[in-house]
Design a protein around this motif. Structure first.
Motif, PDB file in Angstrom:
ATOM      1  N   TYR A   1      45.676  48.948  26.673  1.00 58.95           N
ATOM      2  CA  TYR A   1      45.354  49.106  25.258  1.00 58.95           C
ATOM      3  C   TYR A   1      46.411  48.458  24.377  1.00 58.95           C
ATOM      4  O   TYR A   1      47.574  48.323  24.772  1.00 58.95           O
ATOM      5  N   LEU A   2      46.004  48.091  23.197  1.00 54.67           N
ATOM      6  CA  LEU A   2      46.936  47.603  22.185  1.00 54.67           C
ATOM      7  C   LEU A   2      47.528  48.805  21.461  1.00 54.67           C
ATOM      8  O   LEU A   2      46.789  49.635  20.937  1.00 54.67           O
ATOM      9  N   GLY A   3      48.833  48.929  21.450  1.00 55.54           N
ATOM     10  CA  GLY A   3      49.472  50.047  20.774  1.00 55.54           C
ATOM     11  C   GLY A   3      49.596  51.266  21.671  1.00 55.54           C
ATOM     12  O   GLY A   3      49.672  51.166  22.895  1.00 55.54           O
ATOM     13  N   ILE A   4      49.554  52.443  21.045  1.00 50.38           N
ATOM     14  CA  ILE A   4      49.795  53.689  21.781  1.00 50.38           C
ATOM     15  C   ILE A   4      48.573  54.614  21.776  1.00 50.38           C
ATOM     16  O   ILE A   4      48.669  55.770  22.191  1.00 50.38           O
ATOM     17  N   ASP A   5      47.424  54.113  21.324  1.00 45.94           N
ATOM     18  CA  ASP A   5      46.202  54.916  21.291  1.00 45.94           C
ATOM     19  C   ASP A   5      45.053  54.161  21.951  1.00 45.94           C
ATOM     20  O   ASP A   5      45.086  52.933  22.084  1.00 45.94           O
ATOM     21  N   LYS A   6      44.008  54.909  22.320  1.00 43.20           N
ATOM     22  CA  LYS A   6      42.819  54.315  22.922  1.00 43.20           C
ATOM     23  C   LYS A   6      41.880  53.812  21.833  1.00 43.20           C
ATOM     24  O   LYS A   6      40.860  54.428  21.518  1.00 43.20           O
ATOM     25  N   VAL A   7      42.241  52.669  21.262  1.00 44.40           N
ATOM     26  CA  VAL A   7      41.425  52.086  20.196  1.00 44.40           C
ATOM     27  C   VAL A   7      40.964  50.686  20.601  1.00 44.40           C
ATOM     28  O   VAL A   7      39.778  50.435  20.772  1.00 44.40           O
ATOM     29  N   GLU A   8      41.917  49.789  20.772  1.00 43.86           N
ATOM     30  CA  GLU A   8      41.577  48.405  21.097  1.00 43.86           C
ATOM     31  C   GLU A   8      41.962  48.106  22.537  1.00 43.86           C
ATOM     32  O   GLU A   8      43.130  48.211  22.921  1.00 43.86           O
ATOM     33  N   VAL A   9      40.985  47.705  23.338  1.00 43.14           N
ATOM     34  CA  VAL A   9      41.205  47.408  24.749  1.00 43.14           C
ATOM     35  C   VAL A   9      41.541  45.929  24.911  1.00 43.14           C
ATOM     36  O   VAL A   9      40.783  45.063  24.482  1.00 43.14           O
ATOM     37  N   LEU A  10      42.681  45.644  25.545  1.00 38.76           N
ATOM     38  CA  LEU A  10      43.087  44.268  25.794  1.00 38.76           C
ATOM     39  C   LEU A  10      42.623  43.770  27.164  1.00 38.76           C
ATOM     40  O   LEU A  10      42.332  42.597  27.331  1.00 38.76           O
ATOM     41  N   ASP A  11      42.566  44.664  28.126  1.00 39.99           N
ATOM     42  CA  ASP A  11      42.162  44.297  29.489  1.00 39.99           C
ATOM     43  C   ASP A  11      41.564  45.535  30.148  1.00 39.99           C
ATOM     44  O   ASP A  11      42.028  46.656  29.915  1.00 39.99           O
ATOM     45  N   ARG A  12      40.538  45.336  30.966  1.00 36.30           N
ATOM     46  CA  ARG A  12      39.873  46.468  31.607  1.00 36.30           C
ATOM     47  C   ARG A  12      39.249  46.023  32.918  1.00 36.30           C
ATOM     48  O   ARG A  12      38.763  44.892  33.041  1.00 36.30           O
ATOM     49  N   ALA A  13      39.257  46.913  33.914  1.00 38.84           N
ATOM     50  CA  ALA A  13      38.634  46.592  35.194  1.00 38.84           C
ATOM     51  C   ALA A  13      38.262  47.872  35.915  1.00 38.84           C
ATOM     52  O   ALA A  13      38.967  48.882  35.826  1.00 38.84           O
ATOM     53  N   ASP A  14      37.124  47.853  36.621  1.00 41.03           N
ATOM     54  CA  ASP A  14      36.698  48.947  37.495  1.00 41.03           C
ATOM     55  C   ASP A  14      36.834  48.469  38.933  1.00 41.03           C
ATOM     56  O   ASP A  14      36.267  47.435  39.308  1.00 41.03           O
ATOM     57  N   PHE A  15      37.569  49.219  39.742  1.00 42.66           N
ATOM     58  CA  PHE A  15      37.796  48.831  41.125  1.00 42.66           C
ATOM     59  C   PHE A  15      37.010  49.753  42.046  1.00 42.66           C
ATOM     60  O   PHE A  15      37.256  50.960  42.093  1.00 42.66           O
ATOM     61  N   GLU A  16      36.059  49.168  42.767  1.00 39.70           N
ATOM     62  CA  GLU A  16      35.211  49.916  43.680  1.00 39.70           C
ATOM     63  C   GLU A  16      35.618  49.594  45.119  1.00 39.70           C
ATOM     64  O   GLU A  16      36.757  49.267  45.379  1.00 39.70           O
ATOM     65  N   GLY A  17      34.690  49.699  46.044  1.00 43.51           N
ATOM     66  CA  GLY A  17      35.016  49.417  47.431  1.00 43.51           C
ATOM     67  C   GLY A  17      35.748  50.573  48.082  1.00 43.51           C
ATOM     68  O   GLY A  17      35.677  51.720  47.626  1.00 43.51           O
ATOM     69  N   ASN A  18      36.472  50.289  49.169  1.00 47.34           N
ATOM     70  CA  ASN A  18      37.150  51.362  49.879  1.00 47.34           C
ATOM     71  C   ASN A  18      38.372  51.856  49.108  1.00 47.34           C
ATOM     72  O   ASN A  18      38.898  51.152  48.239  1.00 47.34           O
ATOM     73  N   ALA A  19      38.824  53.050  49.443  1.00 52.08           N
ATOM     74  CA  ALA A  19      39.898  53.707  48.692  1.00 52.08           C
ATOM     75  C   ALA A  19      41.198  52.924  48.733  1.00 52.08           C
ATOM     76  O   ALA A  19      41.934  52.869  47.738  1.00 52.08           O
TER      77      ALA A  19
ATOM     78  N   ARG B   1      50.810  45.564  37.453  1.00 49.67           N
ATOM     79  CA  ARG B   1      51.802  44.480  37.447  1.00 49.67           C
ATOM     80  C   ARG B   1      51.418  43.402  36.441  1.00 49.67           C
ATOM     81  O   ARG B   1      52.283  42.826  35.764  1.00 49.67           O
ATOM     82  N   ARG B   2      50.113  43.118  36.343  1.00 52.01           N
ATOM     83  CA  ARG B   2      49.653  42.068  35.437  1.00 52.01           C
ATOM     84  C   ARG B   2      49.780  42.474  33.974  1.00 52.01           C
ATOM     85  O   ARG B   2      49.915  41.611  33.097  1.00 52.01           O
ATOM     86  N   ASN B   3      49.768  43.763  33.714  1.00 51.28           N
ATOM     87  CA  ASN B   3      49.750  44.233  32.331  1.00 51.28           C
ATOM     88  C   ASN B   3      51.016  44.968  31.902  1.00 51.28           C
ATOM     89  O   ASN B   3      51.011  45.681  30.898  1.00 51.28           O
ATOM     90  N   THR B   4      52.091  44.823  32.655  1.00 53.45           N
ATOM     91  CA  THR B   4      53.381  45.379  32.250  1.00 53.45           C
ATOM     92  C   THR B   4      54.428  44.282  32.324  1.00 53.45           C
ATOM     93  O   THR B   4      54.229  43.251  32.959  1.00 53.45           O
ATOM     94  N   ARG B   5      55.551  44.527  31.669  1.00 53.77           N
ATOM     95  CA  ARG B   5      56.580  43.500  31.571  1.00 53.77           C
ATOM     96  C   ARG B   5      57.460  43.464  32.818  1.00 53.77           C
ATOM     97  O   ARG B   5      57.629  44.462  33.504  1.00 53.77           O
ATOM     98  N   LEU B   6      58.011  42.294  33.046  1.00 56.31           N
ATOM     99  CA  LEU B   6      58.938  42.095  34.146  1.00 56.31           C
ATOM    100  C   LEU B   6      60.183  41.429  33.596  1.00 56.31           C
ATOM    101  O   LEU B   6      60.112  40.385  32.943  1.00 56.31           O
ATOM    102  N   SER B   7      61.325  42.050  33.803  1.00 57.03           N
ATOM    103  CA  SER B   7      62.590  41.493  33.349  1.00 57.03           C
ATOM    104  C   SER B   7      63.402  41.025  34.540  1.00 57.03           C
ATOM    105  O   SER B   7      63.067  41.306  35.694  1.00 57.03           O
ATOM    106  N   TYR B   8      64.486  40.314  34.234  1.00 53.94           N
ATOM    107  CA  TYR B   8      65.327  39.784  35.292  1.00 53.94           C
ATOM    108  C   TYR B   8      66.782  40.113  34.999  1.00 53.94           C
ATOM    109  O   TYR B   8      67.254  39.946  33.884  1.00 53.94           O
TER     110      TYR B   8
END
Length: 207
Positions: free
Chosen positions: A11-29, A41-48
């Motif tokens: 989400y954009l910001g700190i509330d469930k208002v604007e969705v920036l990326d979304r996915a449903d993962f099915e298949g095996n557990a 990993r794709r939607n959080t920051r990585l520092s060095y």
């Protein structure tokens, strides 16, 4: 169980208002858990953290703690409730992992991390065989230990849902210096040709 899947959202910001990326993962557990971690990993920051010319990758959140929380959510959710599924919500300031299902008696919030009570034994046995869990009620303890390493804040709610909230350490995030792709390429090549660079440097000094 057509509702047995994981929904991940950024989400954009700190509330469930604007969705920036979304996915449903099915298949095996197992694949659901792995795909959920990739989404995080794709939607959080990585520092060095750069020491000398070596580069150490530092994720914004303790990935192993997040994996443990998602495993627990899949393993302990109440699958006969069709109106909810495992949810991973990523905000600017936190990650929330939730699954429906109240604590099973005699387990209480105070006893979390000390005793093991399995809602879904078949799933628990599967995860134990592949090394995802120990079936000893130690999952929460491992989550807390990983959060301590990253100085991340942890919050747990057990009000019919089981919600685990992670908040990154603001001080650590401000100290780590983000590196873009061009800088990353330079550091990789700098490390690769370290001896050559040092040799040329000594020759220049001698000259």
């Amino acid at each position: 169980f057509i509702h047995a899947y994981i929904t991940c959202a950024r989400y954009l910001g700190i509330d469930k208002v604007e969705v920036l990326d979304r996915a449903d993962f099915e298949g095996n557990a197992v694949s659901q858990i792995d795909e959920a971690i990739k989404f995080i990993r794709r939607n959080t920051r990585l520092s060095y953290k750069i020491k000398d010319i070596k580069r150490e990758e530092i994720p914004e959140y303790p990935i192993e703690a997040l994996r443990e929380a998602i495993v627990n959510a899949v393993m302990h959710r109440y699958y006969f409730e069709t109106g909810a599924n495992v949810q991973v919500d990523i905000f600017d300031d936190r990650i929330e992992i939730s699954n429906i299902g109240a604590l099973i008696k005699p387990l209480t919030k105070e006893k979390l991390g000390t005793i093991a009570v399995r809602r879904n034994p078949l799933i628990a046995d599967l995860f134990h065989r592949i090394g995802y869990v120990e079936k000893m009620g130690t999952g929460l303890k491992r989550i807390k230990e990983e959060c301590k390493k990253y100085r991340a804040k942890l919050k747990i709610e057990t009000n019919g849902y089981f919600i685990v909230t992670f908040k990154p350490d603001a001080i650590s995030a401000s100290v780590n210096v983000p590196v873009n792709d061009r800088q990353k390429w330079f550091l990789d090549n700098l490390s690769k040709y370290k001896k050559l660079i040092q040799g040329n440097f000594r020759m220049n000094l001698a000259g």
